[in-house]
Write a protein that holds these residues in place. Structure first.
Motif, PDB file in Angstrom:
ATOM      1  N   UNK A 235       0.811  -1.223   0.000  1.00 50.99           N
ATOM      2  CA  UNK A 235       0.000   0.000   0.000  1.00 50.99           C
ATOM      3  C   UNK A 235       0.842   1.270   0.000  1.00 50.99           C
ATOM      4  N   UNK A 236       2.008   1.218   0.654  1.00 47.67           N
ATOM      5  CA  UNK A 236       2.869   2.397   0.711  1.00 47.67           C
ATOM      6  C   UNK A 236       3.443   2.797  -0.639  1.00 47.67           C
ATOM      7  N   UNK A 237       3.410   1.885  -1.594  1.00 48.48           N
ATOM      8  CA  UNK A 237       3.935   2.181  -2.929  1.00 48.48           C
ATOM      9  C   UNK A 237       2.836   2.201  -3.986  1.00 48.48           C
ATOM     10  N   UNK A 238       1.587   2.139  -3.559  1.00 46.30           N
ATOM     11  CA  UNK A 238       0.469   2.052  -4.503  1.00 46.30           C
ATOM     12  C   UNK A 238       0.409   3.242  -5.453  1.00 46.30           C
ATOM     13  N   UNK A 239       0.666   4.442  -4.923  1.00 47.00           N
ATOM     14  CA  UNK A 239       0.530   5.623  -5.773  1.00 47.00           C
ATOM     15  C   UNK A 239       1.597   5.684  -6.861  1.00 47.00           C
ATOM     16  N   UNK A 240       2.632   4.844  -6.772  1.00 44.82           N
ATOM     17  CA  UNK A 240       3.615   4.775  -7.845  1.00 44.82           C
ATOM     18  C   UNK A 240       2.981   4.282  -9.154  1.00 44.82           C
ATOM     19  N   UNK A 241       1.824   3.614  -9.027  1.00 48.54           N
ATOM     20  CA  UNK A 241       1.181   3.050 -10.211  1.00 48.54           C
ATOM     21  C   UNK A 241       0.271   4.036 -10.929  1.00 48.54           C
ATOM     22  N   UNK A 242       0.234   5.277 -10.484  1.00 48.04           N
ATOM     23  CA  UNK A 242      -0.621   6.281 -11.119  1.00 48.04           C
ATOM     24  C   UNK A 242      -0.440   6.354 -12.636  1.00 48.04           C
ATOM     25  N   UNK A 243       0.794   6.247 -13.168  1.00 48.68           N
ATOM     26  CA  UNK A 243       0.951   6.331 -14.623  1.00 48.68           C
ATOM     27  C   UNK A 243       0.217   5.223 -15.386  1.00 48.68           C
ATOM     28  N   UNK A 244      -0.128   4.122 -14.691  1.00 46.75           N
ATOM     29  CA  UNK A 244      -0.798   3.004 -15.359  1.00 46.75           C
ATOM     30  C   UNK A 244      -2.314   3.045 -15.185  1.00 46.75           C
ATOM     31  N   UNK A 245      -2.793   4.028 -14.437  1.00 45.32           N
ATOM     32  CA  UNK A 245      -4.224   4.116 -14.179  1.00 45.32           C
ATOM     33  C   UNK A 245      -5.004   4.377 -15.463  1.00 45.32           C
ATOM     34  N   UNK A 246      -4.393   5.079 -16.400  1.00 48.92           N
ATOM     35  CA  UNK A 246      -5.063   5.367 -17.672  1.00 48.92           C
ATOM     36  C   UNK A 246      -4.314   4.738 -18.854  1.00 48.92           C
ATOM     37  N   UNK A 247      -3.476   3.743 -18.561  1.00 52.40           N
ATOM     38  CA  UNK A 247      -2.688   3.086 -19.601  1.00 52.40           C
ATOM     39  C   UNK A 247      -3.583   2.143 -20.406  1.00 52.40           C
ATOM     40  N   UNK A 248      -3.443   2.170 -21.730  1.00 49.65           N
ATOM     41  CA  UNK A 248      -4.372   1.392 -22.557  1.00 49.65           C
ATOM     42  C   UNK A 248      -4.001  -0.078 -22.703  1.00 49.65           C
ATOM     43  N   UNK A 249      -2.881  -0.520 -22.083  1.00 45.75           N
ATOM     44  CA  UNK A 249      -2.509  -1.931 -22.160  1.00 45.75           C
ATOM     45  C   UNK A 249      -2.285  -2.544 -20.779  1.00 45.75           C
ATOM     46  N   UNK A 250      -2.629  -1.823 -19.727  1.00 45.80           N
ATOM     47  CA  UNK A 250      -2.334  -2.293 -18.370  1.00 45.80           C
ATOM     48  C   UNK A 250      -3.570  -2.868 -17.678  1.00 45.80           C
ATOM     49  N   UNK A 251      -3.337  -3.935 -16.944  1.00 41.88           N
ATOM     50  CA  UNK A 251      -4.339  -4.520 -16.040  1.00 41.88           C
ATOM     51  C   UNK A 251      -3.804  -4.347 -14.630  1.00 41.88           C
ATOM     52  N   UNK A 252      -4.584  -3.723 -13.759  1.00 44.10           N
ATOM     53  CA  UNK A 252      -4.148  -3.451 -12.389  1.00 44.10           C
ATOM     54  C   UNK A 252      -4.611  -4.548 -11.437  1.00 44.10           C
TER      55      UNK A 252
END
Length: 297
Positions: free
Chosen positions: A175-192
């Motif tokens: 959880x402490x590193x979750x916000x590092x994934x912000x660039x993938x929140x709108x990525x068109x090839x990423x599954x979170x």
């Protein structure tokens, strides 16, 4: 000798030092238990589960040339991983993770992934050099990516042509590193792949259920999101709708690595051609088997 991997696992591969006690613990507890040292890290945990499902994962990570590193490379190979592409640093020590778990779950943990962070984009060299891909001929296939990489490197990966054809499966390290994934929140090839808390951090709110969280991530721009909520539920949200299932009830004996096992089992199910409902069910059963002390397969 180089072997073509079925999937790439990018991120932390280190030694896990885990202390487990069979009783409830709190701050300051001093109780008898067991201490184990095993290969770990998000990328490693995912790779181990993928290997148990018959896939051949390739590791892109940083491992030192120290005795701990040599021992870790040997362990990775024995567990069925392709280590040909690992960045072996002469001056960086092998990373490690230390955690204490009680009957009431994780009590505390410290992740020392400084060498992985210091190595930076050197771990991606095989994707640049033509060994696995290049900017003009990007790698095609599944990639499991974990949030132990630096914010800057994750941002670069999200924008890089090296990943333009990949099926990106992305998970935070914690959880402490979750916000590092912000660039993938709108990525068109990423599954979170996130848990309930991590989904809330990414959306800057609080969710009550996994279904609400998965839907919330889609509303923020995610192409697809899988959200787990411990023993309560797990949800898979995409443009085709939201599906939710409840995991099997089991006696929990360990928690470190459960989310990684869920993610890997889900990827393995989809690689084999399973539909969304079946893939979610297989992932939940694998995670339940893992936390109850068995090997997911």
């Amino acid at each position: 000798m180089t072997h073509d991997p079925d999937i790439l696992c990018i991120g932390s591969v280190l030694w896990d030092v885990i202390g487990r006690a069979p009783v409830h613990m709190r701050q300051g507890s001093d109780v008898p238990g067991r201490i184990t040292r095993l290969p770990g890290g998000v990328a490693m945990n995912i790779a181990m589960t993928l290997a148990r499902f018959g896939l051949r994962p390739g590791l892109l990570t940083a491992i030192g040339q120290d005795p701990a590193g040599h021992e870790l490379i040997t362990a990775c190979r024995e567990l069925g991983m392709v280590t040909d592409y690992v960045y072996r640093s002469q001056d960086l020590p092998t990373d490690q993770y230390m955690a204490v778990e009680g009957a009431n779950g994780l009590i505390a943990a410290i992740a020392d992934a400084h060498s992985l962070e210091a190595a930076g984009d050197k771990i991606l060299h095989p994707l640049v050099s033509g060994i696995l891909g290049s900017a003009s001929d990007p790698y095609e296939g599944f990639i499991a990516l974990d949030g132990n990489l630096t914010q800057r490197l994750l941002e670069n990966i999200a924008q890089s042509p090296l990943f333009a054809r990949a099926d990106l499966r992305v998970a935070p390290a914690s959880p402490g590193k979750a916000t590092r994934l912000m660039p993938f929140l709108t990525h068109d090839r990423a599954v979170l792949y996130v848990n309930l808390e991590e989904a809330g951090l990414l959306c800057q709110t609080t969710f009550e259920t996994s279904a609400d969280a998965a839907s919330g991530l889609l509303a923020r721009g995610a192409r697809r999101a899988l959200v787990t909520d411990g023993g309560e539920s797990a949800s898979d949200a995409s443009a085709d709708g939201v599906i939710t299932q409840k995991p099997p009830s089991v006696l929990v004996t360990r928690v470190t690595g459960a989310g990684d096992t869920f993610m890997a089992a889900h990827i393995a199910a989809e690689v084999s051609g399973s539909d969304r409902n079946t893939s979610l069910s297989r992932a939940l059963h694998a995670a339940a088997t893992y936390v109850s002390g068995g090997n997911a397969q």
